[in-house]
Design a protein around this motif. Structure first.
Motif, PDB file in Angstrom:
ATOM      1  N   ALA A   1      -8.189   2.893  -2.990  1.00 28.74           N
ATOM      2  CA  ALA A   1      -9.365   3.756  -2.827  1.00 28.74           C
ATOM      3  C   ALA A   1     -10.290   3.640  -4.033  1.00 28.74           C
ATOM      4  O   ALA A   1     -11.524   3.555  -3.882  1.00 28.74           O
ATOM      5  N   LEU A   2      -9.715   3.638  -5.226  1.00 30.49           N
ATOM      6  CA  LEU A   2     -10.526   3.497  -6.429  1.00 30.49           C
ATOM      7  C   LEU A   2     -11.172   2.118  -6.480  1.00 30.49           C
ATOM      8  O   LEU A   2     -12.353   1.983  -6.829  1.00 30.49           O
ATOM      9  N   GLY A   3     -10.397   1.083  -6.110  1.00 30.25           N
ATOM     10  CA  GLY A   3     -10.950  -0.261  -6.082  1.00 30.25           C
ATOM     11  C   GLY A   3     -12.134  -0.367  -5.129  1.00 30.25           C
ATOM     12  O   GLY A   3     -13.152  -0.994  -5.451  1.00 30.25           O
ATOM     13  N   ALA A   4     -12.011   0.236  -3.945  1.00 25.38           N
ATOM     14  CA  ALA A   4     -13.113   0.221  -2.974  1.00 25.38           C
ATOM     15  C   ALA A   4     -14.345   0.908  -3.545  1.00 25.38           C
ATOM     16  O   ALA A   4     -15.489   0.452  -3.359  1.00 25.38           O
ATOM     17  N   LYS A   5     -14.145   2.005  -4.250  1.00 25.59           N
ATOM     18  CA  LYS A   5     -15.251   2.750  -4.866  1.00 25.59           C
ATOM     19  C   LYS A   5     -15.966   1.889  -5.906  1.00 25.59           C
ATOM     20  O   LYS A   5     -17.207   1.821  -5.946  1.00 25.59           O
ATOM     21  N   VAL A   6     -15.191   1.202  -6.752  1.00 22.10           N
ATOM     22  CA  VAL A   6     -15.771   0.338  -7.775  1.00 22.10           C
ATOM     23  C   VAL A   6     -16.533  -0.821  -7.139  1.00 22.10           C
ATOM     24  O   VAL A   6     -17.648  -1.163  -7.562  1.00 22.10           O
ATOM     25  N   LEU A   7     -15.952  -1.431  -6.116  1.00 18.94           N
ATOM     26  CA  LEU A   7     -16.585  -2.569  -5.451  1.00 18.94           C
ATOM     27  C   LEU A   7     -17.902  -2.174  -4.779  1.00 18.94           C
ATOM     28  O   LEU A   7     -18.885  -2.921  -4.835  1.00 18.94           O
ATOM     29  N   LYS A   8     -17.919  -1.003  -4.147  1.00 25.49           N
ATOM     30  CA  LYS A   8     -19.159  -0.532  -3.519  1.00 25.49           C
ATOM     31  C   LYS A   8     -20.237  -0.266  -4.565  1.00 25.49           C
ATOM     32  O   LYS A   8     -21.412  -0.576  -4.359  1.00 25.49           O
TER      33      LYS A   8
ATOM     34  N   SER B   1       0.225  11.422  -0.069  1.00 24.31           N
ATOM     35  CA  SER B   1      -1.053  11.777   0.577  1.00 24.31           C
ATOM     36  C   SER B   1      -1.879  10.546   0.902  1.00 24.31           C
ATOM     37  O   SER B   1      -3.112  10.596   0.895  1.00 24.31           O
ATOM     38  N   ALA B   2      -1.206   9.420   1.202  1.00 21.36           N
ATOM     39  CA  ALA B   2      -1.907   8.154   1.433  1.00 21.36           C
ATOM     40  C   ALA B   2      -2.912   8.245   2.581  1.00 21.36           C
ATOM     41  O   ALA B   2      -4.026   7.714   2.473  1.00 21.36           O
ATOM     42  N   ILE B   3      -2.552   8.897   3.668  1.00 22.55           N
ATOM     43  CA  ILE B   3      -3.442   8.972   4.835  1.00 22.55           C
ATOM     44  C   ILE B   3      -4.729   9.727   4.487  1.00 22.55           C
ATOM     45  O   ILE B   3      -5.835   9.287   4.818  1.00 22.55           O
ATOM     46  N   GLU B   4      -4.590  10.844   3.807  1.00 23.74           N
ATOM     47  CA  GLU B   4      -5.763  11.615   3.386  1.00 23.74           C
ATOM     48  C   GLU B   4      -6.629  10.791   2.431  1.00 23.74           C
ATOM     49  O   GLU B   4      -7.861  10.784   2.542  1.00 23.74           O
ATOM     50  N   THR B   5      -5.985  10.079   1.510  1.00 26.76           N
ATOM     51  CA  THR B   5      -6.714   9.237   0.559  1.00 26.76           C
ATOM     52  C   THR B   5      -7.492   8.151   1.286  1.00 26.76           C
ATOM     53  O   THR B   5      -8.662   7.880   0.965  1.00 26.76           O
ATOM     54  N   LEU B   6      -6.864   7.510   2.275  1.00 25.51           N
ATOM     55  CA  LEU B   6      -7.527   6.459   3.049  1.00 25.51           C
ATOM     56  C   LEU B   6      -8.720   6.997   3.833  1.00 25.51           C
ATOM     57  O   LEU B   6      -9.798   6.398   3.847  1.00 25.51           O
ATOM     58  N   ASN B   7      -8.515   8.122   4.489  1.00 18.09           N
ATOM     59  CA  ASN B   7      -9.590   8.704   5.298  1.00 18.09           C
ATOM     60  C   ASN B   7     -10.811   9.061   4.463  1.00 18.09           C
ATOM     61  O   ASN B   7     -11.950   9.001   4.944  1.00 18.09           O
ATOM     62  N   GLN B   8     -10.597   9.435   3.221  1.00 19.97           N
ATOM     63  CA  GLN B   8     -11.698   9.837   2.346  1.00 19.97           C
ATOM     64  C   GLN B   8     -12.255   8.675   1.531  1.00 19.97           C
ATOM     65  O   GLN B   8     -13.264   8.835   0.843  1.00 19.97           O
ATOM     66  N   SER B   9     -11.619   7.509   1.622  1.00 20.31           N
ATOM     67  CA  SER B   9     -12.021   6.367   0.805  1.00 20.31           C
ATOM     68  C   SER B   9     -13.190   5.615   1.436  1.00 20.31           C
ATOM     69  O   SER B   9     -13.576   5.870   2.577  1.00 20.31           O
ATOM     70  N   GLU B  10     -13.709   4.667   0.672  1.00 22.87           N
ATOM     71  CA  GLU B  10     -14.813   3.827   1.153  1.00 22.87           C
ATOM     72  C   GLU B  10     -14.316   2.527   1.780  1.00 22.87           C
ATOM     73  O   GLU B  10     -15.111   1.635   2.061  1.00 22.87           O
ATOM     74  N   LEU B  11     -13.011   2.428   2.000  1.00 21.63           N
ATOM     75  CA  LEU B  11     -12.461   1.282   2.716  1.00 21.63           C
ATOM     76  C   LEU B  11     -12.891   1.315   4.175  1.00 21.63           C
ATOM     77  O   LEU B  11     -12.820   2.358   4.817  1.00 21.63           O
ATOM     78  N   LYS B  12     -13.303   0.169   4.687  1.00 20.87           N
ATOM     79  CA  LYS B  12     -13.633   0.094   6.111  1.00 20.87           C
ATOM     80  C   LYS B  12     -12.367  -0.067   6.944  1.00 20.87           C
ATOM     81  O   LYS B  12     -12.235   0.528   8.013  1.00 20.87           O
ATOM     82  N   GLU B  13     -11.426  -0.880   6.436  1.00 22.00           N
ATOM     83  CA  GLU B  13     -10.153  -1.097   7.122  1.00 22.00           C
ATOM     84  C   GLU B  13      -9.046  -1.333   6.111  1.00 22.00           C
ATOM     85  O   GLU B  13      -9.270  -1.921   5.048  1.00 22.00           O
TER      86      GLU B  13
ATOM     87  N   ALA C   1       0.872  -1.179   0.000  1.00 27.58           N
ATOM     88  CA  ALA C   1       0.000   0.000   0.000  1.00 27.58           C
ATOM     89  C   ALA C   1       0.903   1.220   0.000  1.00 27.58           C
ATOM     90  O   ALA C   1       1.497   1.550   1.023  1.00 27.58           O
ATOM     91  N   ASP C   2       1.017   1.883  -1.131  1.00 27.99           N
ATOM     92  CA  ASP C   2       1.917   3.025  -1.258  1.00 27.99           C
ATOM     93  C   ASP C   2       1.112   4.326  -1.161  1.00 27.99           C
ATOM     94  O   ASP C   2       0.860   4.834  -0.079  1.00 27.99           O
ATOM     95  N   THR C   3       0.667   4.866  -2.275  1.00 26.45           N
ATOM     96  CA  THR C   3      -0.154   6.084  -2.231  1.00 26.45           C
ATOM     97  C   THR C   3      -1.604   5.773  -1.885  1.00 26.45           C
ATOM     98  O   THR C   3      -2.361   6.670  -1.515  1.00 26.45           O
ATOM     99  N   CYS C   4      -1.997   4.501  -2.031  1.00 24.93           N
ATOM    100  CA  CYS C   4      -3.350   4.006  -1.731  1.00 24.93           C
ATOM    101  C   CYS C   4      -4.409   4.502  -2.709  1.00 24.93           C
ATOM    102  O   CYS C   4      -5.612   4.290  -2.473  1.00 24.93           O
ATOM    103  N   GLU C   5      -4.018   5.123  -3.792  1.00 25.86           N
ATOM    104  CA  GLU C   5      -4.990   5.596  -4.780  1.00 25.86           C
ATOM    105  C   GLU C   5      -5.705   4.431  -5.461  1.00 25.86           C
ATOM    106  O   GLU C   5      -6.919   4.478  -5.676  1.00 25.86           O
ATOM    107  N   THR C   6      -4.956   3.385  -5.800  1.00 26.17           N
ATOM    108  CA  THR C   6      -5.568   2.220  -6.435  1.00 26.17           C
ATOM    109  C   THR C   6      -6.520   1.506  -5.488  1.00 26.17           C
ATOM    110  O   THR C   6      -7.608   1.073  -5.885  1.00 26.17           O
TER     111      THR C   6
END
Length: 312
Positions: free
Chosen positions: A223-230, A249-261, A216-221
């Motif tokens: 976050a996008l994957g979680a969005k598609v799955l939802k 900006s991985a932390i900001e990306t995670l906080n705004q993502s639809e990932l639960k964990e 998990a680097d920038t976590c952009e992929t």
């Protein structure tokens, strides 16, 4: 035999080395690492290691090149101090992306460790298993997958579907789905230039989707994957990866993502990132590395090391 073992640590992840020593019931060796005023790496081993089996703990993370250089300087100091055997314990090997030549005049970054005096390497979930083939010394590549499976079984309930975040990660994801006896789905980015062009192969509707990855680097992929799955009907989306670089900006990306964990291991120091993002959970793999060292010292098989441990 363990009394002939000495564990030293660089500055990359000293907490990991301390946890490892606690499991082995030995004290962390005295090794002072710093820099001269011009930025040159300075290392002093403050105790005798003559005829000892020395294990140097140093993941190549964060300030990657500085940490690699520090590792090499420690190795040289230990070699000159008449250590019997030198093992580099590298929980995260950062140059895994350069494990193959896709075009002319490209490097494969591995064998400089053995050239400096390293006689064995212990790592975990290398970016590609074939990396170990570029060494002429033994490489023990440990796997976080059994611990990840145990975490899922204990903490993630419901009808599950395991998801690979990329085509080249299908093998890793299928190992987990087979052990959990659940379906497998695949996310595929059609374009490396665009984050919005992702295709889902498989059914995740009304299921708990679990993304299995390596880094998990920038976590952009993720976050996008979680969005598609939802969007495709997943009830919840989790991601479990072996290494959490969490750069940019991985932390900001995670906080705004639809990932639960996002579940990572402590192969890389998390510092205050866990406090900044409550979605991040950490699996401690230091006991697994300690067990691998114990088995190496006693001449036992290292293959099934991670199966021994339970998840709290």
């Amino acid at each position: 035999m363990i009394d002939q073992v000495k564990v030293l640590s660089g500055t990359a992840h000293k907490e990991f080395a301390e946890q490892l020593c606690k499991q082995l019931n030995i004290e962390l060796g005295k090794c002072d690492c710093g820099k001269f005023s011009n930025g040159e790496t300075r290392v002093i081993v403050d105790e005798s290691i003559r005829s000892k089996d020395v294990y140097i703990v140093q993941p190549t993370c964060n300030n990657i090149n500085d940490n690699i250089m520090e590792l090499l300087v420690i190795v040289d100091a230990v070699r000159r101090a008449s250590a019997k055997h030198i093992t580099a314990v590298i929980p995260f090997w950062s140059y895994g992306k350069q494990c193959k030549k896709e075009a002319g005049r490209q490097p494969i970054v591995t064998n400089f460790l053995e050239k400096c005096g390293v006689q064995r390497v212990i790592s975990m979930d290398l970016e590609a298993p074939q990396i170990s083939g570029f060494f002429s010394i033994p490489v023990d590549n440990l796997y976080a997958e059994p611990l990840i499976v145990k975490y899922i079984e204990k903490h993630i309930k419901g009808e599950r579907v395991v998801v690979s975040p990329a085509v080249d990660g299908v093998k890793r994801a299928k190992l987990v789905s087979d052990k959990l006896n659940c379906d497998l789905a695949i996310l595929d980015r059609q374009s490396k230039e665009s984050l919005d062009d992702m295709v889902l192969v498989g059914d995740v509707s009304n299921k708990v989707a679990i993304i299995i990855g390596s880094i998990a680097d920038t976590c952009e992929t993720l976050a996008l994957g979680a969005k598609v799955l939802k969007k495709r009907g997943a009830l919840e989306v989790y991601a479990l990866v072996s290494h959490g670089e969490l750069s940019g900006s991985a932390i900001e990306t995670l906080n705004q993502s639809e990932l639960k964990e996002l579940v990572i291991t402590n192969s890389i120091p998390t510092n205050d990132k866990v406090k900044q993002c409550p979605k991040i959970k950490v699996i401690n793999v230091a006991p697994m590395f300690a067990e691998a060292i114990r088995r190496i010292v006693h001449g036992e098989s290292v293959t099934a090391t991670s199966n021994k441990f339970t998840i709290l």
